[in-house]
Design a protein around this motif. Structure first.
Motif, PDB file in Angstrom:
ATOM      1  N   TYR A  19     -23.807 -41.349  10.009  1.00 33.17           N
ATOM      2  CA  TYR A  19     -23.289 -41.038  11.344  1.00 33.17           C
ATOM      3  C   TYR A  19     -22.811 -42.331  11.996  1.00 33.17           C
ATOM      4  O   TYR A  19     -23.443 -43.381  11.872  1.00 33.17           O
ATOM      5  CB  TYR A  19     -24.373 -40.419  12.217  1.00 33.17           C
ATOM      6  CG  TYR A  19     -24.639 -38.956  11.962  1.00 33.17           C
ATOM      7  CD1 TYR A  19     -23.729 -37.985  12.378  1.00 33.17           C
ATOM      8  CD2 TYR A  19     -25.808 -38.541  11.329  1.00 33.17           C
ATOM      9  CE1 TYR A  19     -23.982 -36.632  12.159  1.00 33.17           C
ATOM     10  CE2 TYR A  19     -26.067 -37.197  11.107  1.00 33.17           C
ATOM     11  CZ  TYR A  19     -25.139 -36.246  11.521  1.00 33.17           C
ATOM     12  OH  TYR A  19     -25.391 -34.918  11.296  1.00 33.17           O
TER      13      TYR A  19
ATOM     14  N   TRP B 288     -18.682 -48.639  18.012  1.00 34.17           N
ATOM     15  CA  TRP B 288     -18.403 -47.539  18.942  1.00 34.17           C
ATOM     16  C   TRP B 288     -17.141 -47.797  19.742  1.00 34.17           C
ATOM     17  O   TRP B 288     -16.617 -46.905  20.386  1.00 34.17           O
ATOM     18  CB  TRP B 288     -19.599 -47.344  19.880  1.00 34.17           C
ATOM     19  CG  TRP B 288     -20.043 -48.620  20.519  1.00 34.17           C
ATOM     20  CD1 TRP B 288     -19.634 -49.157  21.680  1.00 34.17           C
ATOM     21  CD2 TRP B 288     -20.990 -49.542  19.970  1.00 34.17           C
ATOM     22  NE1 TRP B 288     -20.257 -50.341  21.899  1.00 34.17           N
ATOM     23  CE2 TRP B 288     -21.104 -50.600  20.893  1.00 34.17           C
ATOM     24  CE3 TRP B 288     -21.754 -49.551  18.805  1.00 34.17           C
ATOM     25  CZ2 TRP B 288     -21.952 -51.662  20.673  1.00 34.17           C
ATOM     26  CZ3 TRP B 288     -22.598 -50.621  18.606  1.00 34.17           C
ATOM     27  CH2 TRP B 288     -22.693 -51.658  19.529  1.00 34.17           C
TER      28      TRP B 288
ATOM     29  N   ILE C 219     -26.360 -40.432  18.593  1.00 33.78           N
ATOM     30  CA  ILE C 219     -26.413 -39.929  17.223  1.00 33.78           C
ATOM     31  C   ILE C 219     -27.537 -38.901  17.132  1.00 33.78           C
ATOM     32  O   ILE C 219     -28.609 -39.081  17.712  1.00 33.78           O
ATOM     33  CB  ILE C 219     -26.679 -41.095  16.245  1.00 33.78           C
ATOM     34  CG1 ILE C 219     -25.495 -42.074  16.294  1.00 33.78           C
ATOM     35  CG2 ILE C 219     -26.880 -40.592  14.837  1.00 33.78           C
ATOM     36  CD1 ILE C 219     -25.686 -43.295  15.431  1.00 33.78           C
TER      37      ILE C 219
ATOM     38  N   GLY D  19     -21.914 -43.618  15.706  1.00 31.87           N
ATOM     39  CA  GLY D  19     -21.958 -43.312  17.131  1.00 31.87           C
ATOM     40  C   GLY D  19     -20.972 -44.130  17.935  1.00 31.87           C
ATOM     41  O   GLY D  19     -21.351 -44.788  18.913  1.00 31.87           O
TER      42      GLY D  19
ATOM     43  N   THR E 175     -21.566 -42.980  21.633  1.00 32.13           N
ATOM     44  CA  THR E 175     -21.972 -41.573  21.547  1.00 32.13           C
ATOM     45  C   THR E 175     -23.352 -41.466  20.904  1.00 32.13           C
ATOM     46  O   THR E 175     -23.602 -42.098  19.864  1.00 32.13           O
ATOM     47  CB  THR E 175     -20.972 -40.782  20.694  1.00 32.13           C
ATOM     48  OG1 THR E 175     -19.657 -40.997  21.222  1.00 32.13           O
ATOM     49  CG2 THR E 175     -21.293 -39.294  20.723  1.00 32.13           C
TER      50      THR E 175
END
Length: 351
Positions: free
Chosen positions: A340, A8, A348, A342, A346
């Motif tokens: 995904y 991240w 997911i 993240g 962030t």
């Protein structure tokens, strides 16, 4: 599983503030046999494939260090592993070989987590841990020169040699390992991990690394001086025609091709790193990601570009920091998401 390099933090300065808490370094080796790559290797669990069935060894590497400083790291690692196991379907005779690069304090945390989760695995697997300090000692002579160009500064998160592990993986791994995937920990899998390994089969002649494009205008910003001096350049421009740079949250490393590539190994030499950083007026802080991005501007043929759905980054930091007018050109990703990412801490999306 995700490479706990605190992915991240890969794409934006905001993540640097998380460095102390989220430093992650894990290296997993899964497979049958009893191979050992360092004196610190410890076997946690193994369900080897039947000798009568010859399948594919799927080598997956994760960094997991300093976990005691950031409890949330364990949650991210657990979520990543659960999603990988939920969607993982291996072929007949295949085995997942999970490499964990860790430190003494983080190792106990990792072992407990893996024991809890790997009991659910429906396929053969093996986990071997490696001491991060031993790997760093091997890496330092190779990557020392490039750290000053792609690290935030002495004593900072990305200044550690281990965050350049992917750059020199072909010189660290034993020759019998020909392919390996390195992933961040802040991932959530929505597809079969074996399908990602099949991307190796799509590498063109000369390509050594599979990697997805960066999905924020971070390199539009980093290459600002070069772009000003070369107003018609594609460097830092958005896809599909531009060169937005790379994100190293998901890395396919064809170690055999990396070993064979005269060009790639020349690019590791300090003189070549210096030459390219001067040409592109480049100063980064994101470790291996910066190196791959800069090299990709000069030699795109070395890279197999993964579809954005294999590394769907979610961070939007740069949208609110000067690039709202062009942000969506970088951030757009069509298609069904397979992984995904993240990044920038962030959240997911839930299933």
């Amino acid at each position: 599983m995700a490479v706990g390099r605190a992915g991240w933090a890969r794409s934006q300065p905001c993540a640097l503030a998380l460095a102390a808490a989220l430093a992650v370094c894990a290296f997993y080796y899964l497979g049958g046999g009893g191979e050992t790559f360092s004196t610190a290797t410890r076997r946690l669990r193994a369900t080897p494939a039947s000798p009568a069935r010859r399948g594919r060894a799927l080598h997956l590497l994760v960094l997991f260090t300093k976990a005691e400083r950031g409890p949330s790291l364990r949650d991210k690692a657990r979520a990543a592993l659960r999603s990988l196991l939920r969607h993982g379907r291996l072929g007949r005779g295949d085995a997942l070989r999970l490499h964990l690069v860790t430190d003494r304090n983080s190792r106990d945390i990792a072992e407990g987590l893996l024991r809890d989760e790997l009991g659910r695995a429906a396929f053969p697997h093996q986990v071997i841990t490696h001491d991060v300090n031993e790997l760093t000692e091997k890496l330092f002579p190779i990557v020392e020169a490039m750290q000053k160009h792609f690290s935030a500064g002495t004593g900072t998160y990305y200044s550690d040699s281990i965050f350049f592990l992917s750059v020199a993986m072909h010189r660290i791994m034993p020759p019998e390992i020909t392919q390996i995937i390195q992933v961040d920990l802040d991932l959530k899998y929505k597809a079969n991990i074996r399908d990602l390994f099949e991307e190796f089969d799509s590498f063109k002649e000369g390509a050594v690394i599979g990697i997805a494009r960066e999905m924020q205008p971070v390199y539009r910003h980093t290459f600002w001086q070069y772009r000003r001096e070369n107003p018609k350049t594609r460097v830092g421009e958005p896809p599909p025609d531009g060169l937005p740079g790379f994100n190293s949250g998901v890395l396919l490393l064809n170690l055999e091709a990396m070993r064979r590539s005269k060009l790639y190994n020349q690019l590791l030499e300090p003189a070549m790193v210096q030459k390219l950083t001067e040409k592109y007026r480049f100063k980064g802080h994101l470790g291996d990601q910066d190196f791959f991005t800069m090299v990709g501007m000069e030699h795109p043929e070395l890279f197999h570009v993964l579809d954005c759905t294999w590394n769907r980054q979610l961070c939007t930091w740069w949208k609110d920091h000067g690039y709202s007018d062009v942000f969506d050109q970088y951030f757009r990703c069509d298609g069904e998401v397979k992984i995904y990412h993240g990044n920038c801490n962030t959240p997911i999306p839930e299933d």
